[in-house]
Structures are given as structure tokens and as C-alpha cells.
Design a protein around this motif. Sequence first.
Motif, PDB file in Angstrom:
ATOM      1  N   ILE A   1       0.897  -1.255  -0.040  1.00 49.71           N
ATOM      2  CA  ILE A   1      -0.025  -0.073  -0.056  1.00 49.71           C
ATOM      3  C   ILE A   1       1.021   1.252   0.041  1.00 49.71           C
ATOM      4  O   ILE A   1       2.006   1.266   0.653  1.00 49.71           O
ATOM      5  N   PRO A   2       0.673   2.355  -0.896  1.00 50.85           N
ATOM      6  CA  PRO A   2       1.361   3.618  -0.807  1.00 50.85           C
ATOM      7  C   PRO A   2       1.575   4.110   0.631  1.00 50.85           C
ATOM      8  O   PRO A   2       0.706   3.920   1.545  1.00 50.85           O
ATOM      9  N   THR A   3       2.560   5.015   0.770  1.00 46.46           N
ATOM     10  CA  THR A   3       2.860   5.436   2.035  1.00 46.46           C
ATOM     11  C   THR A   3       1.710   6.628   2.377  1.00 46.46           C
ATOM     12  O   THR A   3       1.328   7.520   1.594  1.00 46.46           O
ATOM     13  N   TYR A   4       1.235   6.662   3.919  1.00 50.16           N
ATOM     14  CA  TYR A   4       0.423   7.537   3.987  1.00 50.16           C
ATOM     15  C   TYR A   4       0.312   7.886   5.603  1.00 50.16           C
ATOM     16  O   TYR A   4       0.940   7.099   6.302  1.00 50.16           O
ATOM     17  N   CYS A   5      -0.205   9.106   5.932  1.00 50.88           N
ATOM     18  CA  CYS A   5      -0.007   9.367   7.302  1.00 50.88           C
ATOM     19  C   CYS A   5      -1.607   9.567   7.862  1.00 50.88           C
ATOM     20  O   CYS A   5      -2.475   9.821   7.361  1.00 50.88           O
ATOM     21  N   LYS A   6      -1.644   9.395   9.091  1.00 52.78           N
ATOM     22  CA  LYS A   6      -2.875   9.241   9.888  1.00 52.78           C
ATOM     23  C   LYS A   6      -2.820   9.911  11.287  1.00 52.78           C
ATOM     24  O   LYS A   6      -1.928   9.602  11.985  1.00 52.78           O
ATOM     25  N   TYR A   7      -3.910  10.798  11.843  1.00 55.09           N
ATOM     26  CA  TYR A   7      -3.742  11.262  13.184  1.00 55.09           C
ATOM     27  C   TYR A   7      -5.154  11.746  13.383  1.00 55.09           C
ATOM     28  O   TYR A   7      -6.178  11.758  12.550  1.00 55.09           O
ATOM     29  N   LYS A   8      -5.356  11.828  14.649  1.00 60.35           N
ATOM     30  CA  LYS A   8      -6.655  12.276  15.311  1.00 60.35           C
ATOM     31  C   LYS A   8      -6.395  13.299  16.450  1.00 60.35           C
ATOM     32  O   LYS A   8      -5.829  13.077  17.206  1.00 60.35           O
ATOM     33  N   PHE A   9      -6.766  14.524  16.053  1.00 57.08           N
ATOM     34  CA  PHE A   9      -6.966  15.829  17.311  1.00 57.08           C
ATOM     35  C   PHE A   9      -8.131  15.595  18.032  1.00 57.08           C
ATOM     36  O   PHE A   9      -9.168  16.123  17.641  1.00 57.08           O
ATOM     37  N   HIS A  10      -8.048  15.507  19.273  1.00 51.23           N
ATOM     38  CA  HIS A  10      -9.145  15.760  20.206  1.00 51.23           C
ATOM     39  C   HIS A  10     -10.151  14.816  19.640  1.00 51.23           C
ATOM     40  O   HIS A  10     -10.198  13.613  19.442  1.00 51.23           O
ATOM     41  N   ASN A  11     -11.686  15.426  19.787  1.00 51.89           N
ATOM     42  CA  ASN A  11     -12.791  14.706  19.390  1.00 51.89           C
ATOM     43  C   ASN A  11     -13.015  14.790  17.789  1.00 51.89           C
ATOM     44  O   ASN A  11     -14.286  14.132  17.508  1.00 51.89           O
ATOM     45  N   HIS A  22       6.495   5.069  -2.578  1.00 52.20           N
ATOM     46  CA  HIS A  22       7.553   4.888  -1.571  1.00 52.20           C
ATOM     47  C   HIS A  22       8.942   5.609  -2.243  1.00 52.20           C
ATOM     48  O   HIS A  22       9.165   5.346  -3.281  1.00 52.20           O
ATOM     49  N   GLY A  23       9.631   6.176  -1.329  1.00 50.32           N
ATOM     50  CA  GLY A  23      11.098   6.695  -1.647  1.00 50.32           C
ATOM     51  C   GLY A  23      11.445   7.302  -0.552  1.00 50.32           C
ATOM     52  O   GLY A  23      11.124   7.278   0.840  1.00 50.32           O
ATOM     53  N   THR A  24      12.722   7.640  -0.658  1.00 53.42           N
ATOM     54  CA  THR A  24      13.634   8.448   0.405  1.00 53.42           C
ATOM     55  C   THR A  24      13.077   9.759   0.962  1.00 53.42           C
ATOM     56  O   THR A  24      13.226  10.087   1.875  1.00 53.42           O
ATOM     57  N   HIS A  25      12.444  10.392   0.199  1.00 57.18           N
ATOM     58  CA  HIS A  25      11.806  11.551   0.343  1.00 57.18           C
ATOM     59  C   HIS A  25      10.383  11.780  -0.237  1.00 57.18           C
ATOM     60  O   HIS A  25      10.129  11.511  -1.303  1.00 57.18           O
ATOM     61  N   VAL A  26       9.332  11.513   0.774  1.00 55.77           N
ATOM     62  CA  VAL A  26       7.763  11.716   0.318  1.00 55.77           C
ATOM     63  C   VAL A  26       7.392  12.869   0.860  1.00 55.77           C
ATOM     64  O   VAL A  26       7.312  13.494   1.908  1.00 55.77           O
ATOM     65  N   TYR A  27       6.429  13.574  -0.206  1.00 55.80           N
ATOM     66  CA  TYR A  27       5.641  14.801   0.146  1.00 55.80           C
ATOM     67  C   TYR A  27       4.398  14.526   0.114  1.00 55.80           C
ATOM     68  O   TYR A  27       3.624  13.941  -1.117  1.00 55.80           O
ATOM     69  N   PHE A  28       3.809  14.794   1.021  1.00 56.06           N
ATOM     70  CA  PHE A  28       2.183  14.323   1.046  1.00 56.06           C
ATOM     71  C   PHE A  28       1.472  15.628   0.572  1.00 56.06           C
ATOM     72  O   PHE A  28       0.349  15.215   0.070  1.00 56.06           O
TER      73      PHE A  28
END
Length: 545
Positions: A1-11, A22-28
Amino acid sequence: IPTYCKYKFHNFPPHQTHGQIHGTHVYFKDVNVLLTGLMKPGELQMCLQGPPLEIEVHDRDRNMENSKKEPSLSGKDETGEKVDKLSFLACKCTDQKPFTKSTVRHPHGVAKVSLSDLLLGQKYLNISAPIHSCSASDPAALSEEDEKQTRTESMSSSSPLPMGHYLESDSVLTVRVEIAVPLGVHEENADAGVTSCPYGLIIYIFDYNNSSLLHDLVEQITEINAKGLQLDCSPVHLMGMALAASKLKTTPEKVSQLDVVTGFHLMDGSTHLFVLEGLKDKAIRRLWERHLERTHRQEGGQLEVLYNFQLSFHHRQYADLESLCYHFCLCQPLCTLTKQPLLYVRRMVPYICFQALSRLSFLCGSKRLRTVIRGDLLPSAEMIRVLSHEYGVPLKDEHLFPQKPPLVAFGDTGEVGKVEQEHSLLDTNKNVLFFFPQKPKKRFTYCQEYLSATFDLVDVDAACKESYAHSKSMWMSPDGFVLPGCKSSIESSLHPLLCDGARGKELQEQWQENALHAHLRPVLPRDRWSWDKRHLDFDLYKKPP
């Protein structure tokens, strides 16, 4: 699966970026807008000053849809030949639930981003956070049926990839945070934060042998809670029993109005740890203004008080414990428990108990309350209950109310000892002082059999009057006021550190260069050689004169 970021802030709902190659430098190049104006000021302040925001970096997720395993007949499976082998049966359990896509937990990196600088009025932050490996999940949460399936699934090729070496590769996640209106600038925002975050926190860490500080601190907490619950009119023993069994079971609106101190008290034979919470401008400020650390500080002993009036909280964290101030004692010192190797073996200790020991160990070594809040070092109420159940010992009265050695008078031990058995320690001291005028020639000590501190009879009022009279008598000499007389302008202008007359004459003499070192001549001459004797120049140190 390609690289991705995931987060959750408060509610707010979890946010996931688009997948990148994928790579050494990934720009989202991902932008997420959060409407923090819908939150209460106190909740927003707690989110920003509390633990950092954790951003998951998923770069090792496998596509589980393409690895579906087709059913096979008995004996036709690849793992059928390994059923009778011990290595197959003794396979380790993984932290995933097979045949369920939503419960598969892939290894990933975690970058922690601190947003506390936004409370200082900054409008944007450029943060480069190092990426750490994620923590392993608790396998004890798996059921027996899932555990059997996991053993079989761990041998298949669809198991997750191993954990990545993020720190060794110097992996960094760059994040930019912007806010439309700066925080902490306007006074009305501060007032709104106080009303929505009325609670404060104070932490006491001191040696186990500092019984005087323990006695005064417990007495101060009891006094505040008795006054807040309107029990201050009851007798002392009934007040203590009522507070020991009391628990906050009212609504949050009523709890916010109660001026009581909640928290826990940990003792382990080496250290006393008090984590106390209450109304910021009432109970907690009253504890801080007592400055108990100045009165009871011991030489060579640990005494730390962590307090910050700028930090406020939205709710009480320890309001649902068994009592207002929950006291418990560990079977061994905290530093000894954290050094046991079996503690770090999985399933030997409940995970929540391990978290409590780890956080308390770091908490005892902290020096600032802001560091404790940012590092999320405060254990939850559930952690305290589990820790007390696993490592706690029955609590005795001498743990909370240590008694000092009794005062005994030389030649008469009956009357004073009898009074000490009937009254408390404070009343005993008053009674002993009451017998002082009746026995002016007695000397009192803590123990007659051993060499201990002995104090003399002193009347405090008489001593103060005598000291004041002596100070007043020093205002003038026995002959009255003595005038030094008038000085001339020349005498008044003389410098108080003026040198002696002989030294002045010596300074007026003519200066001679190197007069004190005239006898120190070089052993060998340092003059130039003539041209016809130039061959002797190199033999200078061989032929002394």
C-alpha cells in the motif's frame, strides 16, 4: 500500500492523507482544517499544553486483499507437514487477528508533534519531528479463539512486515501548523480559559523519613477537605474516618464548586509521592502558599515540589478513586520494582500496571510540572487501582501518622508518659510545656537510656523581653550619648584605606628597572658573535665560560 499518514486531534474524526509512492523523500502536500473555535477554550488549552499530537506514518502496510488464502483439503496444505513439529506448535503469537481486515495492525512509525508553543501567541509552527517505532500491542487482549487462529496465520505469507528502523535511518516528519487567531494574547481569552479550566495540580516528592512534612501535608489536606465538605465541626477521629470513606459521586457541575483536594499518595519505603488536584485559585493555591518545602527541608534528602500556576485543567482526573486522597503502599521501592527483569516480559504483569510503574518512575525524576504534562507521565485512575491491587500491601496507621519518640523528664517519667498516652503528639508537647514551671531544675530529653537531644527550660516571653531590653541598652553608652567631635575638612577628606607614611616615601623614590632581580644573570652570554668566530656559535652550550 502506498505511504500515508494518519492522526486524530481531540474529538475530531481521524484524518488520513492520500497515499504517496515509496521513496527516500515523500511529499504528502496534505492540508487539514480543524474548526477549533467550536471547542471550549479550556478543552483547547488542555489539548495544546498536554501530550503531543501523535502522527502515524504508515509505510509498511500490506495489501491483505491480494493475500486471501483459498481453502484446501486435509493434507494438501503447505503447513500440513509441520503439524507434528514442535517449532510449529511453539510459534509465537502475533498481535493481529487473522481473517479480519479491520483488526490487522501493521507496524508503522509515530511522530510526536508538540503544539504547546501556540499558547505563547505564535500563529504558525514549523516542526521537524523524529519518527519512532510504534509500541507493540498487548497480546493479552486477544481471546483464546483468536490466539489459536493467530498461531496458524503467523506462519502464512500474509503476516505484516517487520518493524522499520526509523531512528537508525534518521527519519523526520516535517509539519507546518497555522492558526487564524493567536492564542494567549487577549485577556478575555485568559478569563474564559480560567472559567472552563478551574483545576490546578501540585506534586510533592520527598523522602520517606521526612515524617514532619508528611504529617503537616496530610493535616493540611484533611483540613481543606473537611472544610469543603462541611465536616470541620466534627471531632477529629470522626472527621478522618468520614474523609477516608468519602468519594465524589455528584454531578460535574457540583464537583466544580467543591473546594476539596483529590489525588493519590504513593509510599514505597523510600519515597513519598503526592499528586494532588483541586481548584486552582483555592485549595491548590492554599497548599502552595504554605511553603512546606521551606520548613521541612532536610540536608541530603530529596524534596521536590512541582507546581505551575499557568497550567490549568478542565476536569479532575482522580475523582473516581476509592477516596478523595487515595493512599496506598507498595511492597518494594519503586526503583527496585522497575529493575526487575520479569517486569519487561510480556504477559507477566498487566499492561496497564506496567504503564503505571513506568510513568511513576519517570515522574519521580522530573523537575518541572510542564515536562510531566507534555510527557504524559501522570497515570490514570485505573492505572493506580491496578497498581495498588498488584503490588500494594495493607496500609497501617504508622504509614500515615508516624509517631515521634516521647518526651521524658529525668527523674520523673510517670506523669509525662501518662499524658502522652492519652493525648496526641501536639497535645503532649503542650502538656510537657505546662509542667516546666513546676519543675524548674529538670532537664527534658527524648530518651534517658541513650544520648539524645536535651533542651533546657526557657520561658519564651521572658527571653524576648530580656533580648529587647538588652538591644535597647546598646543604643547609648553608660555615660550617655558620646559625640565624636568636629573634624576638619582635611581629616574628613582622608581616604579610610590610605597607605602608611613609610610606604608613601617608598613610592616617591626613583624607579629602578628590575631592582629586585639584579643578581639573576644568565649563565651563558647571549651576545652576538663576530664574523670571524661564527664557527663557535653552535658550540656555545658545549663550552661554558
